[in-house]
Structures are given as structure tokens and as C-alpha cells.
Design an enzyme around this catalytic site. Structure first.
Site, PDB file in Angstrom:
ATOM      1  CG  ASP A  13      -1.866  -1.215   1.181  1.00 44.71           C
ATOM      2  OD1 ASP A  13      -2.208  -1.684   0.079  1.00 44.71           O
ATOM      3  OD2 ASP A  13      -2.208  -1.708   2.275  1.00 44.71           O
ATOM      4  CE  LYS A  16       2.467  -2.726  -4.241  1.00 47.45           C
ATOM      5  NZ  LYS A  16       2.144  -2.273  -2.880  1.00 47.45           N
ATOM      6  N   GLY A  40      -4.361  -4.598  -3.755  1.00 44.77           N
ATOM      7  CA  GLY A  40      -5.395  -3.599  -4.025  1.00 44.77           C
ATOM      8  C   GLY A  40      -4.690  -2.325  -4.428  1.00 44.77           C
ATOM      9  CG  HIS A  41      -2.113  -2.255  -6.971  1.00 44.66           C
ATOM     10  ND1 HIS A  41      -1.272  -2.876  -7.853  1.00 44.66           N
ATOM     11  CD2 HIS A  41      -1.774  -2.738  -5.753  1.00 44.66           C
ATOM     12  CE1 HIS A  41      -0.459  -3.677  -7.189  1.00 44.66           C
ATOM     13  NE2 HIS A  41      -0.756  -3.624  -5.915  1.00 44.66           N
ATOM     14  CD  GLN A 223       0.806  -9.118  -2.453  1.00 42.46           C
ATOM     15  OE1 GLN A 223       1.493  -9.683  -3.281  1.00 42.46           O
ATOM     16  NE2 GLN A 223      -0.476  -8.905  -2.653  1.00 42.46           N
TER      17      GLN A 223
END
Ligand code: GDP
Ligand code: IMO
Ligand code: MG
Length: 423
Positions: A13, A16, A40-41, A223
Site C-alpha cells: 500500500d 504502487k 489492491g491498487h 504487496q
């Protein structure tokens, strides 16, 4: 042309997605090399917010071929949902390519993730419950099912049946659950096969050809370094290798192809799920970081734990990834603080650690040694150049790059695409 690996230097988080999106403006291929829909991006373009979990963040640019590499694990239902979401918002998802060697996340992986966490009780990892760990476990036990298996119904059926023979014993006898019926799973997944047929490809060849032809390739990690199964805070990690070296194995290219390793670093640090966190702030300062930084998980909505930037960890990330550059994100979140602390070492018992400790119990019982820098106390979200930043913010950036030993080449001062500048 560059082949850049984008890697998180913390516990995920870091931003990225946003940074990959920025690099994608000039990219031809953007490839995820590990992880699955545990990632989750978030990308914000104008007033639109896109939350991507499996499809690489490059997808928002029409010239990009977004690729899910062999090192990823693919939940086909999640992939289709994401493709449909993009399609409904005017983004063509038919460009997506998925490695024929990527492993499938099966319903029994999700179930096992759930019951194994419950079984661990207080020791639980706090996984995203997406079945990621069990899917990688099967991959390395050579019991996994790959995307290519979807296209041979006989083989697919026999693989599911064999897998469930074992998993059902586990589920019923160890975890006290009902057994799972193979038929609905086979039917469901063969349905996905039809839908995904045109997207499954030899992605190692695809990316190799792109590099050979001098195209611009970006490898996007899921990650972060401290969640790496080898180099992270084991066992409170994910079940794959986000570190940059894994981009080669997870994409199917040689190390010589990589020209840059860009470490995405948040100006403070966060963690979702359990595990040690030396600079964690369980106080009003941490609460302010969560509130101002909007630190809630993209995938699970969980409140992220927050703390001051940790240079011991950042230097470690710089080393294990071979960082050539850093993208510093969310520096705007610190605008509200009169002074900013940065951990430069850990004290544990009678020892001072300036290198990330080999024994992870030190991470639990250490006291971080902080240096304190003056804050800038003004809104910087509209700033678009290094020179236009307040002096204290420039000093903070120069301090970090000096201590990390890696130049900061991109600075992000807000969630939107435009709130970014190069140095
Ligand atoms: P990722 O998993 O590394 O892609 O990061 P996430 O998307 O899960 O979390 C980063 C969050 O910070 C997202 O909500 C982004 O929109 C937001 N973000 C990214 N860069 C910045 C920034 O420079 N400033 C602020 N305030 N938010 C940012
Ligand atoms: P992005 O790509 C933050 C964490 C989980 C849990 C541990 C293992 O958005 O940075 P898993 O479901 O992978 O078996 O969970 O890893 N985790 C993440 N934390 N960002 C992520 O991805 C994460 N992916 C997994 O919270 O602690
Ligand atoms: Mg995230």
C-alpha cells in the site's frame, strides 16, 4: 528502452498502483509478476477512482498490453469481475493477457484460507482470505491447477477430483468442515474457460518479444518487500516474492533485461494484518495518519496500522531489491505535523541495530531510535516541482535519499495522477 520493476519497499500500500499508472503513460507492456487479488491498487484519474486487484495498473492507458505473469495466482471469478468493471467504465479489457502457466485460485483455496486462519486463533496472519496462501502451497507441492488446464476438460476434471480427495480430508477431519462437491466447481470453472479463452497466452514470449523490440516494459509488484515470503517478516507475510529479483521468475525473463528497480516508498509507513511493526503509532499521531492518509485497505476495507518512516527497513529494501530509484508517495499527508520523526536504528536489550535484524524477535521488542525533522505545516498538494516545495519538505526528501542511499526520482503529493512530479 527501459524495463522497470516497480516494487513496494514496505508492507504494501505504498502507492504502487498510482506510480505504475504514471509510468504506464509511456509503456507498451505492464506486467504483474506475483500475487493475486490480495493486492489492491488504487488509481485516481480526474474524479474517477479505479481499484484494481489483479489486472496491472497499466490497463488505464489504451496502448498498454496488461499482462498477468506466470508468477501470479489467478482467481478467474475475480479476474472476470475486474474485466467487466473496466468494460462498464469504457476501458477495453480485451487487451489483458494471462500466462498459461499462472496457477488458479480454486474455491477450496479460499475455504482453506478462511479455516486455517481461524485455526491459528491468536497467531493468525490476518490474510485477505482470498485463498492466496493455499493456492501457492499447491503450486509448490506440484498439486496446483494452471490456467492452461481449463482448456482440457478431461484433465481439468481429473485434477479437481484428485485435489478434492485430499482437500476434503483436510476440511472434514482437521478443520471440521463439510466436504466440497467437485461437480459445481468443475462446471463453474469450465464456464470461465470459455470466457477467458482468448486471453490466455505465452506471456514469457510476449514480454521477451517486447524487450527484444525495444519496447518499454514495466513490471508491477503486488504487496511489498516486508511481506516477501523470504525477505519479509515471516510468518506474517504473503506466500510469494514481491522483491524485484522475483520479477524475472514471475515473468519468464532473464535478469539482464531489467534496467531499473523503482522502490515505491510512502513518506510514513503502514501495515494491514498482524505482525511486528517497530515504528507503529498506536496513538493520536497514528490515528491522524490513518485519517489524513485514508489508510483503509483497498481489498478488505480494514484500517491500516500506521507509523513513522523506518529507514532501517528502507535501507534493507534498497539492498534486497537493488533499488536504483525511489518514488516517494503521500508526502502531503505529513503536512499536518509540526515535526516528523524517522527511525534510523533499533535498540534491543544492549544492542543497537542499524541493519534490519536477522532475528525477527528483535522487531517485537526493540525501541526505534528516532531523528526528528521540522515539518512544513502547509498544503503541498498543488505543488508540481521540487523547487516549489517548502524548504522543510525538500530537506525531508533529501534526508531520506541520503540515508537510503538511493535517489528519489518521483514525488507524489496527492492521490490524483496529476499530483506527481519528477526530479
Ligand atoms: P498500492 O497497493 O501500493 O497500490 O497502494 P494502495 O492503492 O493500496 O494505497 C495507496 C492509497 O494512497 C490509495 O488510496 C491512493 O489513491 C493513495 N495515494 C497514492 N499516492 C498518494 C499521495 O501522494 N498522496 C495521497 N494523499 N494519497 C496517495
Ligand atoms: P498491495 O499490493 C497490504 C497482507 C495481508 C496479510 C498478509 C498475508 O495492495 O500492497 P495474503 O492474503 O496475501 O495471504 O495475506 O499480507 N497483504 C497485504 N497488505 N497490501 C497488500 O497488497 C497486501 N496483500 C497481502 O493483510 O497480513
Ligand atoms: Mg494496496
Amino acid at each position: 528502452m527501459p524495463a522497470t520493476v516497480v516494487v513496494g519497499t514496505q508492507w504494501g500500500d505504498e502507492g504502487k498502483g498510482k506510480i505504475t499508472d504514471i509510468l504506464s503513460e509511456d509503456a507498451d507492456v505492464v506486467m504483474r509478476y506475483q500475487g493475486g487479488n490480495n493486492a489492491g491498487h488504487t488509481i485516481i484519474v480526474d474524479d474517477e477512482k479505479f481499484a484494481l486487484t489483479l489486472i496491472p495498473s497499466g490497463v488505464l492507458y489504451p496502448q498498454v498490453t496488461p499482462v498477468i505473469g506466470n508468477g501470479c495466482v489467478v482467481d478467474p471469478a475475480a479476474l472476470i469481475t475486474e474485466m467487466d468493471m473496466l468494460s462498464s467504465r469504457g476501458i477495453d479489457p480485451t487487451r489483458v493477457r494471462v500466462s498459461a502457466n499462472a496457477h488458479l485460485v480454486m474455491p477450496y483455496h479460499r475455504k482453506l484460507d478462511m479455516v486455517m486462519e481461524r485455526f491459528l486463533g491468536k497467531q493468525q496472519i490476518g490474510t485477505t482470505k482470498r485463498g492466496i496462501g493455499p493456492a501457492y502451497t499447491d503450486k509448490f507441492a506440484r498439486q496446483g491447477i494452471r490456467t492452461q488446464d481449463l482448456f482440457d476438460p478431461k484433465i481439468f476434471r481429473s485434477k479437481v477430483e484428485i485435489a478434492l480427495k485430499e482437500k476434503n480430508k483436510l476440511l472434514t477431519k482437521v478443520y471440521n468442515q463439510l466436504p466440497m462437491d467437485p461437480e459445481p466447481i468443475i462446471e463453474e470453472y469450465l464456464g470461465y474457460a470459455e470466457r477467458l479463452h482468448d486471453y490466455i497466452a505465452d506471456t514469457s514470449l510476449l514480454v521477451w518479444e517486447a524487450i527484444r523490440d525495444g519496447k518499454n516494459v514495466v513490471f508491477e509488484g503486488g504487496q511489498g518487500t516486508l511481506l516477501d515470503v523470504d525477505h519479509g517478516t515471516y510468518p506474517f507475510v504473503t506466500s510469494s516474492n514481491p522483491t524485484a529479483g522475483a520479477a524475472c521468475a514471475g515473468a519468464g525473463i532473464g535478469p539482464g533485461a531489467i534496467t531499473d528497480v523503482l522502490g515505491v516508498t510512502k513518506a510514513y509507513i503502514s501495515r494491514v494484518g498482524a505482525g511486528p511493526f517497530p515504528t507503529e503509532l498506536e496513538n493520536e499521531i497514528g490515528d491522524r495518519m490513518i485519517e489524513i492518509g485514508g489508510e483503509f485497505g483497498t481489498v478488505t476495507g480494514r484500517r491500516r496500522r500506521c507509523g513513522w518512516l523506518d529507514l532501517v527497513a528502507l535501507r534493507y529494501s534498497a539492498r534486497v531489491n537493488g533499488l536504483t530509484k525511489i518514488a516517494l508517495t503521500k508526502i502531503d499527508v505529513l503536512s499536518d505535523f509540526d515535526t516528523i520523526k524517522v527511525a534510523v536504528a533499533y535498540d534491543s536489550l544492549d544492542q543497537r541495530y542499524t541493519n534490519f535484524p536477522r532475528q525477527h524477535r528483535v522487531l517485537y521488542n526493540c525501541t526505534p531510535v528516532y531523528e526528528e525533522l521540522p515539518g512544513w505545516n502547509q498544503d503541498i498538494t498543488g505543488v508540481r516541482s521540487f523547487a516549489a516545495l517548502p524548504r522543510e519538505a525538500r530537506d525531508y526528501i533529501e534526508y531520506i535519499e541520503d540515508r537510503a542511499g538511493v535517489p528519489i526520482s518521483i514525488v507524489s503529493v496527492g492521490p490524483e495522477r496529476a499530483a506527481t512530479f519528477e526530479r
